[in-house]
Scaffold this motif. Structure first.
Motif, PDB file in Angstrom:
ATOM      1  N   TRP A   1       0.784  -1.186   0.209  1.00 24.41           N
ATOM      2  CA  TRP A   1       0.266  -0.146  -0.500  1.00 24.41           C
ATOM      3  C   TRP A   1       1.004   1.040   0.596  1.00 24.41           C
ATOM      4  O   TRP A   1       1.906   1.165   1.176  1.00 24.41           O
TER       5      TRP A   1
ATOM      6  N   GLU B   1       0.075   7.967  -2.439  1.00 26.25           N
ATOM      7  CA  GLU B   1      -0.550   8.098  -4.209  1.00 26.25           C
ATOM      8  C   GLU B   1      -2.277   6.753  -3.675  1.00 26.25           C
ATOM      9  O   GLU B   1      -2.920   6.716  -4.070  1.00 26.25           O
ATOM     10  N   GLN B   2      -2.402   6.583  -2.194  1.00 29.12           N
ATOM     11  CA  GLN B   2      -3.423   5.617  -1.971  1.00 29.12           C
ATOM     12  C   GLN B   2      -3.132   4.526  -3.417  1.00 29.12           C
ATOM     13  O   GLN B   2      -4.794   4.121  -4.336  1.00 29.12           O
ATOM     14  N   LYS B   3      -2.949   3.955  -3.426  1.00 23.64           N
ATOM     15  CA  LYS B   3      -2.474   2.972  -4.641  1.00 23.64           C
ATOM     16  C   LYS B   3      -2.338   1.826  -3.775  1.00 23.64           C
ATOM     17  O   LYS B   3      -1.230   1.406  -2.586  1.00 23.64           O
TER      18      LYS B   3
ATOM     19  N   GLU C   1      -2.639  -3.155 -10.373  1.00 22.86           N
ATOM     20  CA  GLU C   1      -2.277  -1.849  -9.372  1.00 22.86           C
ATOM     21  C   GLU C   1      -3.444  -1.389  -9.641  1.00 22.86           C
ATOM     22  O   GLU C   1      -4.034  -0.786 -10.737  1.00 22.86           O
ATOM     23  N   PHE C   2      -4.643  -0.918  -8.515  1.00 21.15           N
ATOM     24  CA  PHE C   2      -5.306   0.257  -8.605  1.00 21.15           C
ATOM     25  C   PHE C   2      -5.285   0.523  -6.577  1.00 21.15           C
ATOM     26  O   PHE C   2      -4.559   1.006  -6.330  1.00 21.15           O
ATOM     27  N   SER C   3      -6.509   1.829  -7.612  1.00 20.54           N
ATOM     28  CA  SER C   3      -6.622   3.295  -5.924  1.00 20.54           C
ATOM     29  C   SER C   3      -7.842   3.256  -6.222  1.00 20.54           C
ATOM     30  O   SER C   3      -8.671   2.645  -6.959  1.00 20.54           O
TER      31      SER C   3
END
Length: 568
Positions: A128, A132-134, A209-211
């Motif tokens: 985490w 970048e909150q990803k 990868e995702f946010s």
């Protein structure tokens, strides 16, 4: 090796996520009996069950934070070459622990997702990025370590075991296509599928990868096996022996790295025999190792005489673990709860007892010989044009006629890639990424972790698999001999009697026990199966009657029925 869990949610409060995460960690606490920790911020929660193998200190516990404070990691597995990677990073980071987790996180910070190519190991990772909150997730090349997830419009839940996702409140509903395929074709689902609706796997050799802006997991392949093996030139016998032997020794030596006692699971076959010989050759003098094997008191199946002969004159204590027919019903219940999905028959049950015995003796890490047959084309169906996915059967292993037509309609026969000109290589590729290896790794991960032990498979070192796979078909099958090149190489280690012996499938008296000692138990369970709403009761009863009347060429379909009843 451990267990990981996580929740990424826009709608759940920290308090709600703490309660849910606690339930998830509890559901898989067997994976990490040495420590349990969790961490939370405004949208992300991460948790970890730790089985301490390398750096046993509390400083190596997870979730682990980067020194800069930006990243948090949870990781399940082992990075065998972490010492070599650490040396590459020593001018950029000051390390505070001796753990592979800290090295893995530093490698991600230094190289981004390209760090995956540097890893030699088994892993499921979640990192985490607070700034970048990803979330970054990844799984090893062959999927040795599991990664399951559920997603909807405002949350993602992931875990090392499906039961932990159920513990988060996600419904337990059948994936009808996978169930129908299992009963129709004997398959266990494609690399992203599970037996349960809306619960998926991150496929082996993939990352994502995702946010908060996009809650949709879109796996991307990071390891291109086809390109890599196509770039390897086939070698002559002398050169191949030299290169493969060097890699074998290195793969074994890397997997000795542990701060806890080691063991090995052995049988009487070529692969296991090769493992014993290589361990004997490479084990440091200051390390001890114990051997474990199972038997059933049936001379038609037991490999005990071969195992005892292999270990003769070697300094390894052999632990002989007996599987008794009267213990099977209890073990089926225990392993069904443990696996969450259908698993291998009595051999898997017997194999599980080895990990239980090892843990009793304080041994946390075991090595075994998984992977040689797929890399060197060792199964009979590679050479007899049967195109089977089950070794050694002359009749159909499944009975799809028991399905009601409306349920049978959910079946969609899986189509596997065929990226090679060689039909043999295409079957090997299928087994490595779609059938044999994925299901064996899942079975073995669960039964080892059930008893708080770590299983290491040195023959699945990607360098070994690539080099063997890339060779010409004639190096794998010659003059009626499967795994031809491996047998040539092993003669120096083992002698001709073992190196040239035909392959024996690892088996138990499953058919005989079902017909006799366990007949009452199976009759009761099959009666339950016959009453499920997607099968035809009269057809089930007819087939069971035929089995009891002597039609016992195989019992795979009976095991399927019992297995499905047990996981519901």
């Amino acid at each position: 090796m451990c267990g990981i869990v996580g929740i990424l949610s826009l709608s759940k409060s920290i308090d709600e996520r703490k309660i849910t995460l606690s339930k998830m960690l509890k559901a898989q606490e067997h994976r990490g009996p040495d420590a349990q920790k969790d961490w939370h911020d405004s949208v992300c929660s991460l948790g970890h069950n730790r089985l301490s193998i390398i750096d046993l200190s509390e400083e190596a516990n997870q979730p682990m934070h980067s020194h800069c404070g930006r990243y948090v990691v949870v990781f399940n597995g082992e990075i065998y070459n972490y010492i070599e990677i650490k040396k590459e990073l020593q001018n950029h980071f000051v390390f505070k622990t001796q753990s592979d987790t800290e090295v893995l996180l530093a490698a991600y910070i230094r190289w981004g997702k390209a760090f995956l190519e540097k890893l030699n190991g088994m892993f499921a990772i979640a990192i985490w990025d607070k700034h970048e909150q990803k979330l970054f997730i990844a799984r090893d090349r062959f999927g040795v370590k599991p990664f399951y997830y559920y997603q909807n419009d405002d949350q993602i839940i992931f875990a090392s075991e499906i039961k932990s996702i159920w513990a988060a409140g996600i419904s337990k509903n059948k994936n009808k296509k996978v169930w129908a395929n299992y009963l129709s074709f004997g398959t266990y689902g494609l690399p992203h599928e599970t037996f349960w609706e809306n619960i998926f796997q991150l496929p082996a050799a993939h990352y994502a990868e995702f946010s908060l802006l996009d809650f949709n997991i879109k796996p991307q392949k990071w390891y291109d096996f086809v390109s890599r093996v196509n770039s390897i030139e086939p070698l002559n016998v002398v050169t191949l022996k030299e290169q493969y032997t060097e890699l074998l020794n290195d793969a074994i030596q890397l997997r000795f790295r542990a701060d806890v006692p080691l063991g090995m699971n052995v049988s009487g076959g070529l692969d296991s025999s090769t493992l014993i010989a290589l361990i004997h050759k490479n084990l440091p003098s200051n390390q001890k190792i114990e051997a474990f094997t199972f038997y059933c008191n049936d001379s038609n199946y037991d490999e005990l005489p071969w195992v005892e002969a292999l270990l003769q004159n070697k300094p390894y204590h052999l632990n002989k673990v007996l599987l008794k027919s009267e213990d099977v019903p209890h073990l089926i219940s225990e392993l069904s709860l443990n696996q969450d999905e259908p698993f291998g028959g009595f051999p898997t049950i017997a194999y599980s007892l080895l990990f239980k015995e090892a843990r009793k003796k304080g041994i946390k890490v075991l090595l075994d010989g998984q992977g040689m047959d797929e890399a060197w084309a060792g199964y009979d169906y590679y050479h007899n044009n049967s195109n089977n996915i089950i070794q050694g059967l002359n009749s159909s292993p499944v009975k799809p006629e028991v399905l009601l037509q409306e349920f049978s309609a959910f079946a969609e026969k899986e189509i596997y890639e065929k990226p090679f000109e060689s039909n043999m290589k295409n079957m090997q590729y299928r087994d490595i990424f779609y059938t044999k290896i994925p299901r064996a790794l899942r079975f073995n991960d669960r039964i080892s972790m059930l008893h708080g032990t770590e299983l290491r498979e040195p023959f699945l070192d990607f360098r070994l698999v690539e080099l063997a796979f890339a060779q010409e078909d004639s190096m794998k099958f010659e003059n009626g001999n499967t795994k031809w090149m491996l047998r040539q190489l092993s003669q120096n280690l083992l002698g001709n009697n073992i190196a040239l012996a035909p392959k024996r499938a690892l088996q138990t008296p499953q058919r005989e026990w079902i017909a006799n000692e366990l007949n009452t138990y199976f009759s009761d369970k099959i009666s339950q199966f016959s009453k499920l709403d997607f099968v035809e009761e009269s057809k089930v009863n007819q087939i069971w009657k035929e089995y009891n009347n002597g039609n016992q060429d195989n019992s795979f379909y009976l095991w399927q029925w019992i297995n499905l009843i047990s996981i519901l």
